[in-house]
Write an enzyme that holds these catalytic residues in place. Structure first.
Site, PDB file in Angstrom:
ATOM      1  N   ARG A 102       0.875  -1.179   0.000  1.00 26.58           N
ATOM      2  CA  ARG A 102       0.000   0.000   0.000  1.00 26.58           C
ATOM      3  C   ARG A 102       0.908   1.223   0.000  1.00 26.58           C
ATOM      4  O   ARG A 102       1.635   1.454   0.959  1.00 26.58           O
ATOM      5  CB  ARG A 102      -0.889  -0.017   1.248  1.00 26.58           C
ATOM      6  N   HIS A 146      -4.114   4.659   4.599  1.00 25.21           N
ATOM      7  CA  HIS A 146      -5.357   3.899   4.413  1.00 25.21           C
ATOM      8  C   HIS A 146      -6.296   4.657   3.477  1.00 25.21           C
ATOM      9  O   HIS A 146      -6.870   4.085   2.559  1.00 25.21           O
ATOM     10  CB  HIS A 146      -6.025   3.649   5.766  1.00 25.21           C
ATOM     11  N   TYR A 198       3.359   5.735  10.190  1.00 27.63           N
ATOM     12  CA  TYR A 198       3.757   4.476  10.841  1.00 27.63           C
ATOM     13  C   TYR A 198       4.411   3.501   9.860  1.00 27.63           C
ATOM     14  O   TYR A 198       4.881   2.452  10.236  1.00 27.63           O
ATOM     15  CB  TYR A 198       2.523   3.824  11.507  1.00 27.63           C
TER      16      TYR A 198
HETATM   17  C1  LIG Z   1     -15.445  -6.213   9.514  1.00 25.20           C
HETATM   18  C2  LIG Z   1     -14.786  -4.864   9.444  1.00 25.20           C
HETATM   19  N1  LIG Z   1     -13.885  -4.519  10.392  1.00 25.20           N
HETATM   20  C3  LIG Z   1     -13.283  -3.299  10.344  1.00 25.20           C
HETATM   21  C4  LIG Z   1     -13.579  -2.400   9.350  1.00 25.20           C
HETATM   22  C5  LIG Z   1     -12.896  -1.038   9.293  1.00 25.20           C
HETATM   23  N2  LIG Z   1     -11.866  -1.059   8.240  1.00 25.20           N
HETATM   24  C6  LIG Z   1     -12.145  -0.626   6.992  1.00 25.20           C
HETATM   25  S1  LIG Z   1     -10.864  -0.848   5.943  1.00 25.20           S
HETATM   26  C7  LIG Z   1      -9.888  -1.496   7.170  1.00 25.20           C
HETATM   27  C8  LIG Z   1      -8.517  -1.991   6.855  1.00 25.20           C
HETATM   28  C9  LIG Z   1      -8.563  -2.998   5.769  1.00 25.20           C
HETATM   29  O1  LIG Z   1      -7.321  -3.584   5.558  1.00 25.20           O
HETATM   30  P1  LIG Z   1      -7.128  -4.665   4.449  1.00 25.20           P
HETATM   31  O2  LIG Z   1      -8.180  -5.696   4.529  1.00 25.20           O
HETATM   32  O3  LIG Z   1      -5.733  -5.130   4.535  1.00 25.20           O
HETATM   33  O4  LIG Z   1      -7.394  -3.860   3.091  1.00 25.20           O
HETATM   34  P2  LIG Z   1      -6.580  -2.604   2.508  1.00 25.20           P
HETATM   35  O5  LIG Z   1      -7.178  -1.366   3.097  1.00 25.20           O
HETATM   36  O6  LIG Z   1      -5.151  -2.759   2.876  1.00 25.20           O
HETATM   37  O7  LIG Z   1      -6.819  -2.666   1.040  1.00 25.20           O
HETATM   38  C10 LIG Z   1     -10.592  -1.550   8.369  1.00 25.20           C
HETATM   39  C11 LIG Z   1     -10.035  -2.070   9.640  1.00 25.20           C
HETATM   40  C12 LIG Z   1     -14.545  -2.801   8.379  1.00 25.20           C
HETATM   41  N3  LIG Z   1     -14.882  -1.999   7.358  1.00 25.20           N
HETATM   42  N4  LIG Z   1     -15.112  -4.029   8.441  1.00 25.20           N
END
Ligand SMILES: Cc1ncc(C[n+]2csc(CCOP(=O)(O)OP(=O)(O)O)c2C)c(N)n1
Ligand SMILES: [Mg+2]
Length: 319
Positions: free
Chosen positions: A239, A243, A251
């Site tokens: 990434r 976010h 971080y």
């Molecule tokens: C079940 C759930 N838990 C927490 C969240 C909040 N949240 C949204 S995106 C995210 C991080 C996602 O990380 P990853 O799956 O690695 O995808 P990336 O953003 O790296 O593409 C979180 C914790 C959510 N949307 N759904």
């Protein structure tokens, strides 16, 4: 390698379009024109584009926030993305929902919701329907490294494995789930290792190599169409931003980003096309000019679209 020169150019076009849409969204966000957040797919374009390109028009995808590239391959235009992020009336949800939360079953795109992992059982369901109807349809969806820790991921993959459904799950391992690094997310080294527990193939692919991604998705789709069941593909990537646009990702160690910048999927593909003499400088310039024109026109179109009228707010919603 089965792709023709024209197809390679098309792949390159979608990679560049994905990046330009991303850059433009960032600009619009910084101008205060985006309603909600901007989730960048910078550096991950090869995964969305390579996988979506490996499918046929009859197949279904369930994209998540970083899969704008897959939606472009499925026929959405940059203007749809800009309109949606700016919550305008002419957008795919008419200003009712944000970011990539839109879809169209006629295009084989299932609209996501925010809950991570949720699309896995939904796309398994698409696969189940195809199997029952004896249609040669494949369903493909995406999860992040973080999303592979959810119940929905487990239930969806397990069910698809048991029922031998034509499902492809692309796990985009970009090292981070918000501020949680992969090593604090799971005790296994590779996400692909989890496939063993479901009794399905787990494939690791270089997520910054569009041709490798394409080939892996292609092989998984062939397998699914032959009735052999699901495949879990782990695409290793990084990434390259926070976010979302609000997150400066302090971080993340700079040295890691520096290392990955050298592996940029678009620069790599450009180099490949040039070295193999598959795209001339003038072909590339023409493609770039066509794309820039489209981006310019679509931003202007989206910016001139009105916000939806308030009296419209309660129309097409469930309740
Ligand atoms: C079940 C759930 N838990 C927490 C969240 C909040 N949240 C949204 S995106 C995210 C991080 C996602 O990380 P990853 O799956 O690695 O995808 P990336 O953003 O790296 O593409 C979180 C914790 C959510 N949307 N759904
Ligand atoms: Mg992640």
């Amino acid at each position: 390698m089965t792709l023709t020169r024209a197809q390679l150019h098309e792949l390159y076009y979608y990679l560049r379009l994905n990046r330009r849409v991303d850059e433009q969204l960032t600009n619009l966000y910084r101008q205060g024109k985006v309603v909600g957040g901007v989730y960048s797919s910078l550096g991950q374009e090869a995964i969305s584009v390579g996988t979506a390109y490996a499918l046929g028009p009859e197949d279904f995808i369930g994209p998540m926030i970083r899969n704008v590239g897959a939606m472009l391959v499925r026929g959405y235009r940059p203007r749809d993305v800009f309109l949606q992020y700016m919550a305008r009336q002419d957008g795919p949800t008419g200003g009712r929902d944000a970011n990539t939360h839109f879809g169209d079953l006629a295009r084989g795109v299932v609209a996501p919701i925010s809950v991570l992992g949720e699309l896995v059982p939904v796309l398994a369901g698409v696969g189940l329907a195809a199997k029952i109807r004896k249609e040669k349809r494949v369903a493909l969806t995406y999860v992040g490294d973080g999303a592979t820790s959810t119940t929905q991921f487990h239930e969806g993959v397990n069910f698809a494995a048991v029922a031998k459904l034509p499902l492809i799950v692309i796990a985009e391992n970009n090292g981070w789930a918000y501020s949680t690094p992969v090593e604090k997310q799971m005790a296994v080294k590779d996400i692909a290792e989890r496939a063993k527990a479901y009794g399905i193939p787990g494939v690791i692919v270089d997520g910054n190599d569009v041709l490798a991604v394409y080939e892996a998705a292609r092989a998984a789709a062939d397998r699914a169409r032959r009735g052999l069941g699901p495949t879990l593909i782990e695409a290793k990537t990084m990434r390259m931003k926070g976010h979302a646009e609000h997150d400066d990702a302090r971080y993340v160690p700079q040295a890691v980003l520096e290392k990955w910048r050298k592996k940029d999927p678009i620069l790599r593909f450009e180099k490949y096309l040039a070295e193999k003499r598959l795209m001339t400088a003038s072909e590339r310039a023409a493609l770039e000019a066509r794309m820039e024109k489209e981006i310019r026109e679509d931003v202007a179109f989206a910016e001139s679209s009105p916000f939806p009228p308030p009296e419209d707010a309660a129309r097409p919603v469930w309740a």
